[in-house]
Design a protein around this motif. Sequence first.
Motif, PDB file in Angstrom:
ATOM      1  N   ILE A   1       0.865  -1.178   0.000  1.00  0.00           N
ATOM      2  CA  ILE A   1       0.000   0.000   0.000  1.00  0.00           C
ATOM      3  C   ILE A   1       0.903   1.229   0.000  1.00  0.00           C
ATOM      4  CG2 ILE A   1      -1.827   1.244   1.235  1.00  0.00           C
ATOM      5  CD1 ILE A   1      -2.410  -1.377   2.712  1.00  0.00           C
ATOM      6  N   GLU A   2       0.623   2.147  -0.870  1.00  0.00           N
ATOM      7  CA  GLU A   2       1.453   3.341  -0.942  1.00  0.00           C
ATOM      8  C   GLU A   2       0.555   4.568  -1.017  1.00  0.00           C
ATOM      9  OE1 GLU A   2       3.995   3.317  -4.313  1.00  0.00           O
ATOM     10  OE2 GLU A   2       5.106   5.107  -3.684  1.00  0.00           O
ATOM     11  N   LEU A   3       0.608   5.398   0.027  1.00  0.00           N
ATOM     12  CA  LEU A   3      -0.173   6.627   0.038  1.00  0.00           C
ATOM     13  C   LEU A   3       0.771   7.796  -0.163  1.00  0.00           C
ATOM     14  CD1 LEU A   3      -2.111   4.685   1.729  1.00  0.00           C
ATOM     15  CD2 LEU A   3      -2.892   6.781   2.826  1.00  0.00           C
ATOM     16  N   LYS A   4       0.465   8.666  -1.101  1.00  0.00           N
ATOM     17  CA  LYS A   4       1.283   9.850  -1.301  1.00  0.00           C
ATOM     18  C   LYS A   4       0.365  11.045  -1.453  1.00  0.00           C
ATOM     19  CE  LYS A   4       5.170   9.226  -3.780  1.00  0.00           C
ATOM     20  NZ  LYS A   4       5.776   9.011  -5.104  1.00  0.00           N
ATOM     21  N   ASN A   5       0.454  11.954  -0.495  1.00  0.00           N
ATOM     22  CA  ASN A   5      -0.389  13.156  -0.526  1.00  0.00           C
ATOM     23  C   ASN A   5      -1.855  12.829  -0.768  1.00  0.00           C
ATOM     24  OD1 ASN A   5       1.888  14.762  -0.177  1.00  0.00           O
ATOM     25  ND2 ASN A   5       2.293  14.745  -2.388  1.00  0.00           N
ATOM     26  N   LEU A   6      -2.330  11.862   0.005  1.00  0.00           N
ATOM     27  CA  LEU A   6      -3.735  11.477  -0.144  1.00  0.00           C
ATOM     28  C   LEU A   6      -4.639  12.533   0.493  1.00  0.00           C
ATOM     29  CD1 LEU A   6      -5.886   9.219  -0.850  1.00  0.00           C
ATOM     30  CD2 LEU A   6      -5.670   8.563   1.548  1.00  0.00           C
ATOM     31  N   GLU A   7      -5.528  13.028  -0.288  1.00  0.00           N
ATOM     32  CA  GLU A   7      -6.530  13.975   0.213  1.00  0.00           C
ATOM     33  C   GLU A   7      -7.888  13.388  -0.105  1.00  0.00           C
ATOM     34  OE1 GLU A   7      -6.462  17.414   1.207  1.00  0.00           O
ATOM     35  OE2 GLU A   7      -4.267  17.609   1.339  1.00  0.00           O
ATOM     36  N   PHE A   8      -8.719  13.298   0.883  1.00  0.00           N
ATOM     37  CA  PHE A   8     -10.054  12.786   0.578  1.00  0.00           C
ATOM     38  C   PHE A   8     -11.098  13.535   1.376  1.00  0.00           C
ATOM     39  CE2 PHE A   8     -13.713   9.987   0.842  1.00  0.00           C
ATOM     40  CZ  PHE A   8     -13.857   9.622  -0.494  1.00  0.00           C
ATOM     41  N   GLN A   9     -12.111  13.942   0.674  1.00  0.00           N
ATOM     42  CA  GLN A   9     -13.221  14.568   1.373  1.00  0.00           C
ATOM     43  C   GLN A   9     -14.513  14.123   0.740  1.00  0.00           C
ATOM     44  OE1 GLN A   9     -12.303  18.774   0.403  1.00  0.00           O
ATOM     45  NE2 GLN A   9     -14.493  19.135   0.698  1.00  0.00           N
ATOM     46  N   TRP A  10     -15.492  13.909   1.591  1.00  0.00           N
ATOM     47  CA  TRP A  10     -16.791  13.444   1.089  1.00  0.00           C
ATOM     48  C   TRP A  10     -17.452  14.564   0.320  1.00  0.00           C
ATOM     49  CZ3 TRP A  10     -17.627   8.569   0.877  1.00  0.00           C
ATOM     50  CH2 TRP A  10     -17.073   7.714   1.834  1.00  0.00           C
ATOM     51  N   PRO A  11     -18.187  14.209  -0.709  1.00  0.00           N
ATOM     52  CA  PRO A  11     -18.887  15.262  -1.439  1.00  0.00           C
ATOM     53  C   PRO A  11     -19.791  16.054  -0.489  1.00  0.00           C
ATOM     54  CG  PRO A  11     -19.387  13.069  -2.364  1.00  0.00           C
ATOM     55  CD  PRO A  11     -18.441  12.868  -1.254  1.00  0.00           C
ATOM     56  N   GLY A  12     -19.707  17.347  -0.540  1.00  0.00           N
ATOM     57  CA  GLY A  12     -20.548  18.180   0.319  1.00  0.00           C
ATOM     58  C   GLY A  12     -19.871  18.590   1.622  1.00  0.00           C
ATOM     59  N   ALA A  13     -18.755  17.900   1.963  1.00  0.00           N
ATOM     60  CA  ALA A  13     -18.060  18.267   3.202  1.00  0.00           C
ATOM     61  C   ALA A  13     -17.220  19.528   2.951  1.00  0.00           C
ATOM     62  CB  ALA A  13     -17.158  17.120   3.651  1.00  0.00           C
ATOM     63  N   THR A  14     -17.003  20.308   4.030  1.00  0.00           N
ATOM     64  CA  THR A  14     -16.296  21.578   3.844  1.00  0.00           C
ATOM     65  C   THR A  14     -14.773  21.403   3.873  1.00  0.00           C
ATOM     66  OG1 THR A  14     -16.631  21.924   6.199  1.00  0.00           O
ATOM     67  CG2 THR A  14     -18.109  23.105   4.677  1.00  0.00           C
ATOM     68  N   ARG A  15     -14.315  20.395   4.633  1.00  0.00           N
ATOM     69  CA  ARG A  15     -12.862  20.200   4.646  1.00  0.00           C
ATOM     70  C   ARG A  15     -12.540  18.716   4.535  1.00  0.00           C
ATOM     71  NH1 ARG A  15     -12.609  18.855   9.899  1.00  0.00           N
ATOM     72  NH2 ARG A  15     -14.401  19.569  11.082  1.00  0.00           N
ATOM     73  N   PRO A  16     -11.349  18.406   4.109  1.00  0.00           N
ATOM     74  CA  PRO A  16     -11.006  16.998   3.905  1.00  0.00           C
ATOM     75  C   PRO A  16     -11.022  16.213   5.208  1.00  0.00           C
ATOM     76  CG  PRO A  16      -9.073  18.384   3.654  1.00  0.00           C
ATOM     77  CD  PRO A  16     -10.246  19.317   3.765  1.00  0.00           C
ATOM     78  N   LEU A  17     -11.410  14.952   5.084  1.00  0.00           N
ATOM     79  CA  LEU A  17     -11.415  14.054   6.246  1.00  0.00           C
ATOM     80  C   LEU A  17     -10.030  13.436   6.399  1.00  0.00           C
ATOM     81  CD1 LEU A  17     -13.156  12.578   8.381  1.00  0.00           C
ATOM     82  CD2 LEU A  17     -13.642  10.859   6.632  1.00  0.00           C
ATOM     83  N   LEU A  18      -9.409  13.159   5.244  1.00  0.00           N
ATOM     84  CA  LEU A  18      -8.085  12.549   5.243  1.00  0.00           C
ATOM     85  C   LEU A  18      -7.121  13.441   4.486  1.00  0.00           C
ATOM     86  CD1 LEU A  18      -9.027   8.863   4.346  1.00  0.00           C
ATOM     87  CD2 LEU A  18      -8.322   9.702   6.593  1.00  0.00           C
TER      88      LEU A  18
END
Lengths: 420, 235
Positions: free
Chosen positions: B6-23
């Motif tokens: 598993i390789e994560l690099k600058n992972l940004e994730f936010q749910w649609p409609g959310a104001t800021r990223p969760l991850l």
Amino acid sequence: MIRLALASLLNRKASAWLTILAIAVSTLLLLGVERVRHQTQENFANTISGTDLIVGARTGNTQLLLSSVFHIGALSNTLSWQSYQHLQGLRGVAWHIPIALGDSFGEFPVVATSTDFFEYFRYADRQALIFAQGDSFDDAQTAVLGAEVAKRRQLKLGDKFTISHGSGGISFSDHDAHPFKVSGILERTGTPVDQAVYIPLSGLGQVHGESVRDTTHENEHAHDHEHTHEHSHEPPVYTFSAVLLGLSSRPLALRMQRDINTYQGEPLTAIMPGMALTELWRTLNLFEKALLAVSTLVVATGLLGMLTALLSSLRERRREMAVLRAVGAGPVTIFGLLVSEALILAMVGVGIGIGMLYLIIGVGGDALLANTGILLRATPLTTTEWSFLAAIILAALILSFIPAWRAYRNALADGLTIRV
Amino acid sequence: MTGTCIELKNLEFQWPGATRPLLSIPQFNVQQGERVLLRGASGSGKSTLLSLIAGIHAPAKNQLHVLEHDMGKLSQRQRDKLRANEIGYIFQQFNLLPYLTAVANVSLAAKFSPARRRRVNEISPHHSEHAKELLLQLGLDKGDLSRPAHQLSVGQQQRVAAARALFGSPALIIADEPTSALDADHRDNFIQVLFNACQQHNTTLLFVTHDGSLAHHFERSIELNEINQATLGHI
């Protein structure tokens, strides 16, 4: 996937079986209605063949047809010996069969006729009546039995039985003093012929001559008027219910029908069996359509029941869906799973429905025939019946898209989160 | 076997409609064959991270690689296929289809995966035989193998789930709080059994829990809060 759908259905056995049962019963109903419709028409059409005209006293066409050939209902009017003589004398008449109804042997109608009946009457595809045993009447005290009568009453050649006045069931005036001896038993025809007892006109005359003083017979012999006999001997009976006529040439029928209908001596009705049958179907058409509509609605109810069962199962199956997603099942697979379940339910239901139909025909066919006169045969499914079945399964398939789509959406939204 | 699982690099994730990223994870790697504990409190984005790794939801491109596949580039179908073939997933509980037997639940893993079927075939042509072996290896009794799943205890069910995850030797097993429904004795025992099986099959294990006391079992233990800047920024 089918195996998985099966396993999942088995897990919800109760609701699955109920759904299947609903579909099976509605299939049975639809097939049953169609079969009764189709085979009744076929049976009716097969019952009489080769007879060009049926003549009776003035009455409705359908009524005359039903009572004279199918022994359904009673004719209130009769035609006289004189009229019968007149009919015989008409040019172009090849043969004539007199029929006098009104008596019965248990639930079977007694038809008083002449020996010409066995010679000229035709059914189905111009088939003649065949004696399985014995022969036509010897004298006034002999009778010929239809195949079903002989079988049900276990009568053999030479056995004696008495008939009673009135049609069907219990009668208070039995003609006990005049027993009839079985002289012949007819081969099975699959028509109302099987269900009747045939006696000679002279036999009926003797029976009724005996009871002529009986008050119940006053009406019947009321127009026992003084007619001049062309024949030297006394007529065996004075009145008839109907006369079947065969013509030397078919096209004569139309003109002769008009002539008879305008006969001056007595108001008469002449019908052509084929046309009267067509008329009857037209009358029954609306009724048939209503029956078919009702059974289609019952099928729709069955399928909606399936839809309800599948939809309500989805909530409790979200966990199941998440597990399937976890092992790699795509949303399309989930969709397919629901569709397979619906198809399994519909097909098993339809299959059981077909089974029930044949079971009922096999086990209850005789009872149905005896009680309603409807003869159902366990013939293979017709094209119409197959198309009905295909329509049921197609409808189930289309309906299943609703829960399948729901499950698809759930699977996408829930993912691996298990919402309980 | 080496390589990055598993390789994560600058992972940004936010749910649609959310104001800021969760991850928002700058970097996080798991090597093949590694056994990693990922600890995080509930609501820290654990489940979301797992659903991204498992391919339920898609990240943006070039942010997450699982077994050298860029998860952002794969379609839904391809991600489902990757999960079917290479990822075993163990839930907190209710892992099994209650109407199937333990053995059938295990072989279910190969149903949607040609790759797993192939790998099982190399070991044994009879899938159920192999499923039985795995189950016995994970400590189920012979008598329980053909019982329907709903008759098994929670501990037994989790073992069946582990056997299913291992069936057909996927490269990665994700265990989402698999022990939270177990008591302490069963928990340690389950982890031990799972470890042995992973070692034997050279399977990578990503074990997620909120319970830090399990850390001593693992060669590597990560706090999600420490790598996830979205949470740090928030605090």
